[in-house]
Design an enzyme around this catalytic site. Structure first.
Site, PDB file in Angstrom:
ATOM      1  N   SER A  50       0.816  -1.224   0.000  1.00 24.17           N
ATOM      2  CA  SER A  50       0.000   0.000   0.000  1.00 24.17           C
ATOM      3  C   SER A  50       0.846   1.270   0.000  1.00 24.17           C
ATOM      4  CB  SER A  50      -0.890  -0.032   1.252  1.00 24.17           C
ATOM      5  OG  SER A  50      -1.227   1.273   1.651  1.00 24.17           O
ATOM      6  N   GLY A  51       0.481   2.192  -0.870  1.00 24.69           N
ATOM      7  CA  GLY A  51       1.181   3.474  -0.900  1.00 24.69           C
ATOM      8  C   GLY A  51       0.959   4.261   0.377  1.00 24.69           C
ATOM      9  N   LEU A  52      -0.289   4.212   0.866  1.00 27.95           N
ATOM     10  CA  LEU A  52      -0.593   4.924   2.104  1.00 27.95           C
ATOM     11  C   LEU A  52       0.256   4.373   3.254  1.00 27.95           C
ATOM     12  CD1 LEU A  52      -2.313   6.749   3.960  1.00 27.95           C
ATOM     13  CD2 LEU A  52      -3.957   4.872   4.126  1.00 27.95           C
ATOM     14  N   ASP A  62       0.996  10.569   1.953  1.00 29.41           N
ATOM     15  CA  ASP A  62       0.686   9.764   0.768  1.00 29.41           C
ATOM     16  C   ASP A  62       0.512  10.698  -0.432  1.00 29.41           C
ATOM     17  OD1 ASP A  62       0.016   7.636  -0.822  1.00 29.41           O
ATOM     18  OD2 ASP A  62      -2.015   7.373  -0.018  1.00 29.41           O
ATOM     19  N   ASP A  89       1.094  -0.849  -5.068  1.00 33.65           N
ATOM     20  CA  ASP A  89       0.292   0.347  -5.296  1.00 33.65           C
ATOM     21  C   ASP A  89       1.244   1.379  -5.918  1.00 33.65           C
ATOM     22  OD1 ASP A  89      -1.124   2.666  -5.146  1.00 33.65           O
ATOM     23  OD2 ASP A  89      -1.416   2.623  -2.957  1.00 33.65           O
ATOM     24  N   ASP A  91       0.650   4.147  -7.357  1.00 32.43           N
ATOM     25  CA  ASP A  91       0.094   5.503  -7.467  1.00 32.43           C
ATOM     26  C   ASP A  91      -0.214   5.833  -8.934  1.00 32.43           C
ATOM     27  OD1 ASP A  91       0.192   5.738  -4.770  1.00 32.43           O
ATOM     28  OD2 ASP A  91       2.063   6.842  -4.705  1.00 32.43           O
ATOM     29  N   GLU A 118      -3.274   4.383 -10.866  1.00 29.08           N
ATOM     30  CA  GLU A 118      -4.578   5.048 -10.807  1.00 29.08           C
ATOM     31  C   GLU A 118      -4.617   6.229 -11.769  1.00 29.08           C
ATOM     32  OE1 GLU A 118      -3.750   5.452  -6.617  1.00 29.08           O
ATOM     33  OE2 GLU A 118      -4.052   7.614  -6.707  1.00 29.08           O
ATOM     34  N   LYS A 124       0.060  12.628  -6.604  1.00 32.37           N
ATOM     35  CA  LYS A 124      -1.298  12.279  -6.188  1.00 32.37           C
ATOM     36  C   LYS A 124      -1.516  12.606  -4.704  1.00 32.37           C
ATOM     37  CE  LYS A 124      -1.905   9.169  -3.877  1.00 32.37           C
ATOM     38  NZ  LYS A 124      -2.005   7.712  -3.675  1.00 32.37           N
ATOM     39  N   ASN A 126      -3.941  10.944  -1.362  1.00 31.69           N
ATOM     40  CA  ASN A 126      -4.753   9.785  -1.000  1.00 31.69           C
ATOM     41  C   ASN A 126      -6.221  10.058  -1.320  1.00 31.69           C
ATOM     42  OD1 ASN A 126      -6.512   8.191   1.125  1.00 31.69           O
ATOM     43  ND2 ASN A 126      -4.609   7.075   0.804  1.00 31.69           N
ATOM     44  N   SER A 127      -6.896   9.038  -1.826  1.00 32.13           N
ATOM     45  CA  SER A 127      -8.276   9.201  -2.305  1.00 32.13           C
ATOM     46  C   SER A 127      -9.233   9.665  -1.218  1.00 32.13           C
ATOM     47  CB  SER A 127      -8.787   7.879  -2.864  1.00 32.13           C
ATOM     48  OG  SER A 127      -7.888   7.404  -3.824  1.00 32.13           O
ATOM     49  N   ARG A 163      -6.539   1.361 -11.996  1.00 37.85           N
ATOM     50  CA  ARG A 163      -7.459   1.764 -10.923  1.00 37.85           C
ATOM     51  C   ARG A 163      -8.243   2.989 -11.356  1.00 37.85           C
ATOM     52  NH1 ARG A 163      -5.301   2.995  -4.857  1.00 37.85           N
ATOM     53  NH2 ARG A 163      -6.514   4.874  -4.405  1.00 37.85           N
ATOM     54  N   HIS A 194     -12.512   1.981  -7.322  1.00 37.13           N
ATOM     55  CA  HIS A 194     -12.385   2.521  -5.971  1.00 37.13           C
ATOM     56  C   HIS A 194     -13.613   3.365  -5.627  1.00 37.13           C
ATOM     57  CE1 HIS A 194     -10.233   2.689  -2.399  1.00 37.13           C
ATOM     58  NE2 HIS A 194      -9.449   3.730  -2.587  1.00 37.13           N
TER      59      HIS A 194
HETATM   60  C1  SPV Z   1      -3.405   2.615  -0.479  1.00 40.44           C
HETATM   61  O1  SPV Z   1      -3.474   1.666   0.287  1.00 40.44           O
HETATM   62  O2  SPV Z   1      -2.448   3.363  -0.533  1.00 40.44           O
HETATM   63  C2  SPV Z   1      -4.523   2.874  -1.393  1.00 40.44           C
HETATM   64  C3  SPV Z   1      -5.814   2.389  -1.054  1.00 40.44           C
HETATM   65  O3  SPV Z   1      -4.303   3.508  -2.379  1.00 40.44           O
HETATM   66  S1  SPV Z   1      -6.647   3.635  -0.260  1.00 40.44           S
HETATM   67  O4  SPV Z   1      -5.779   4.268   0.690  1.00 40.44           O
HETATM   68  O5  SPV Z   1      -7.771   2.946   0.334  1.00 40.44           O
HETATM   69  O6  SPV Z   1      -7.056   4.579  -1.292  1.00 40.44           O
HETATM   70 MG    MG Z   2      -2.466   4.356  -2.507  1.00 48.01          MG
END
Ligand code: SPV
Ligand code: MG
Length: 545
Positions: A50-52, A62, A89, A91, A118, A124, A126-127, A163, A194
């Site tokens: 996971s990027g986060l 992130d 991930d 990004d 994505e 980017k 975080n979503s 994504r 997502h």
């Molecule tokens: C991550 O885990 O970095 C994601 C998923 O991109 S989320 O944080 O749920 O968007």
């Molecule tokens: Mg991410």
């Protein structure tokens, strides 16, 4: 530890199989090698890098604050530590199509099975942070990236997950389907849909409309309360639990740290955290021990050292008020640290120090301590007896107050007899002590000789009172034993420990007992190049050693 090439099924094939699976599959988040290994051990068949979580573990946001090569390094450790496939991930691909190509090349080299990108813009966010305000990439730009990945990969099984962030950015299903078609047509192996709604409505509506044209992946971070059977029925292929490991680590660390801070003690947390042994297990320390036995020069990896450092050294006066003589600095470094470094340089790993006087001041890194609380009223053998179960296999036993050149230790280690002691043939050159000093004079089967083809010399007697005509050397306080020698010493210690005067016994009592019993103790002659620190004069000489 394992790479994709050493597995029967490569990691990329494993990931492809997850995408083709008939059942719902799960990826679990990991953010470093340790968490990746934990995910694998739990039974998951794939990892979400996971990027986060990776950025959080690195202490940054992130927002592409960690560079792509820094992420690559983390994911490489994760890949090395596990056998299951990793979906990184990625990004937005850290740039345009060209950066993306280079990323794919590096991921393939590092055994990462798949990447997810994505359709947002670099850098980017975080979503879940103002996702609706984040602009999407144009379809043309994003499909260009997808094509570039597919053309760049050399392993046909390497997978790309495209994504779609359209729902998060506020677009409806039509735009989502338009983009999905384009990404699928450009070569994406799967689509991650997502959503940040607390219900699965958006992803379920998409899955229905998509009608299984290619595998769908979701990350139900916000709609986590939906039973997974709902996703299964909707034909979703992979569910990603995207950040629960980093969040559980944060919760556990906060709880532990706050408690230790408040209580100024670890007593109440010790049983709630894993033992250090578990850390070693997760690091696969066992494998290294086996490898050391196989590859290190024979005997050294498993060789132990026992250093006897319990006595104060009264003759040193104020110098040892508060520290034992083993901790007296010689040229700025405590004597004990010098000894430990010499043993380490010879390849000895396990070192035990028997301490007594001012025990709390006797410290050294990666060393085990054993206490002789009766140090004031006991002799050397009581200290040695405290470490009885450490006299096991190849062992060195050393006084804690001696300094010697490294070659003396190396020569001792090269000898093969079961018990070998280092004996200084130049004993006469050493200053005679007036009263106090205790010297372990020895006599042996032959005196020191310059000739190389002499038989080995064996101890016949040792003690401070040998008549001058019998003395052939002085034992310097170093012993080396093999497994058999260690057993003989333990056995002898056991016998002498039952003598009523055991508390006052010294090494000469042990050696004389061994010799009388028929045990051969090799006297390895050396010629000077060592000293012991008994009094202030010795200390002055030691500073210049
Ligand atoms: C991550 O885990 O970095 C994601 C998923 O991109 S989320 O944080 O749920 O968007
Ligand atoms: Mg991410």
């Amino acid at each position: 530890m394992t790479s994709s090439t050493t597995c029967e099924i490569s990691k990329t094939q494993q990931f492809k199989r997850l995408l083709q699976s008939r059942r719902l599959e799960f990826l679990m988040e990991a953010h470093n090698a340790l968490s990746a290994r934990i995910v694998e051990e739990a039974g998951f068949r794939g990892i979400w890098a996971s990027g986060l979580s990776i950025s959080a573990a690195l202490g940054v946001r992130d927002n592409n604050e960690a560079s792509w090569t820094q992420v690559l390094e983390v994911v490489e450790f994760m890949s090395d530590a596990t056998r299951i496939p990793i979906l990184l991930d990625g990004d937005t691909g850290y740039g345009n199509f060209n950066n993306m190509r280079r990323l794919v090349k590096k991921l393939e080299q590092r055994g990462v099975a798949a990447v997810c990108i994505e359709d947002k813009l670099f850098p980017k966010t975080n979503s879940f942070i103002e996702g609706e305000r984040q602009p999407l990439a144009t379809i043309d730009e994003f499909t260009g990236k997808i094509k570039a990945v597919k053309d760049a990969q050399t392993d046909t099984d390497f997978c790309l997950v495209a994504r779609l962030e359209g729902f998060i950015a506020g677009w409806g299903i039509d735009e989502m389907l338009r983009r999905a078609e384009a990404y699928h047509f450009a070569g994406a192996d799967a689509l991650l849909i997502h959503s940040k709604k607390v219900t699965p409505d958006q992803v379920l509506a998409f899955a229905k409309a998509w009608a299984n044209k290619c595998p769908l992946v979701i990350a139900p971070t916000t709609y986590y309360s939906t039973p997974v059977e709902v996703f299964e029925q909707a034909g979703i292929r992979i569910v990603i639990w995207a950040n629960q490991n980093v969040r559980s680590a944060i919760a556990a660390m906060q709880e532990t740290t706050r408690r230790i801070f408040a209580e100024r003690s670890v007593q109440n947390v010790e049983d709630r955290i894993v033992p250090v042994k578990e850390v070693f297990r997760l690091q696969n320390a066992e494998e290294l021990l086996l490898a050391e036995e196989r590859y290190l020069p024979k005997g050294r990896a498993s060789m132990r050292a026992i250093i006897l450092a319990a006595s104060r050294g009264n003759e040193l006066g104020d110098v040892t008020a508060g520290i034992p003589k083993a901790m007296v600095p010689i040229g700025g470094t405590p004597l004990l640290h010098k000894l430990v470094a010499q043993f380490r340089a010879a390849g000895v790993r396990a070192i035990t120090v028997v301490r007594g006087y001012a025990a709390e001041t006797v410290r050294a890194a990666d060393v085990e301590f054993i206490e002789n609380e009766d140090f004031e009223s006991t002799g050397e053998l009581v200290s040695l007896h405290k470490a009885l179960d450490r006299i096991d296999g190849d062992t060195i036993i050393s006084f804690g107050d001696i300094l010697f050149r490294q070659h003396i230790l190396n020569n001792l280690l090269a000898e093969e007899h079961d018990i070998v002691i280092a004996v200084d043939a130049m004993w006469e050159r050493r200053r005679k002590r007036e009263g106090g000093g205790y010297i372990d004079y020895i006599t042996a089967t032959r005196p020191y000789s310059l000739s190389y083809d002499e038989e080995d010399a064996f101890l016949t007697e040792i003690g401070p009172d040998l008549s001058a005509d019998k003395i052939q050397g002085e034992w310097i306080g170093l012993i080396k034993t093999t497994a058999r020698g260690s057993a003989a010493i333990c056995d002898a210690l056991d016998v002498v420990s039952r003598r009523p005067d055991f508390r006052r016994l010294r090494f000469d009592d042990l050696f004389n007992y061994l010799v009388r019993r028929g045990q051969r103790v090799q006297a390895l002659y050396i010629t000077g190049q060592w000293l012991d620190v008994d009094d202030l004069e010795d200390l002055a000489r030691a500073q210049a050693f």
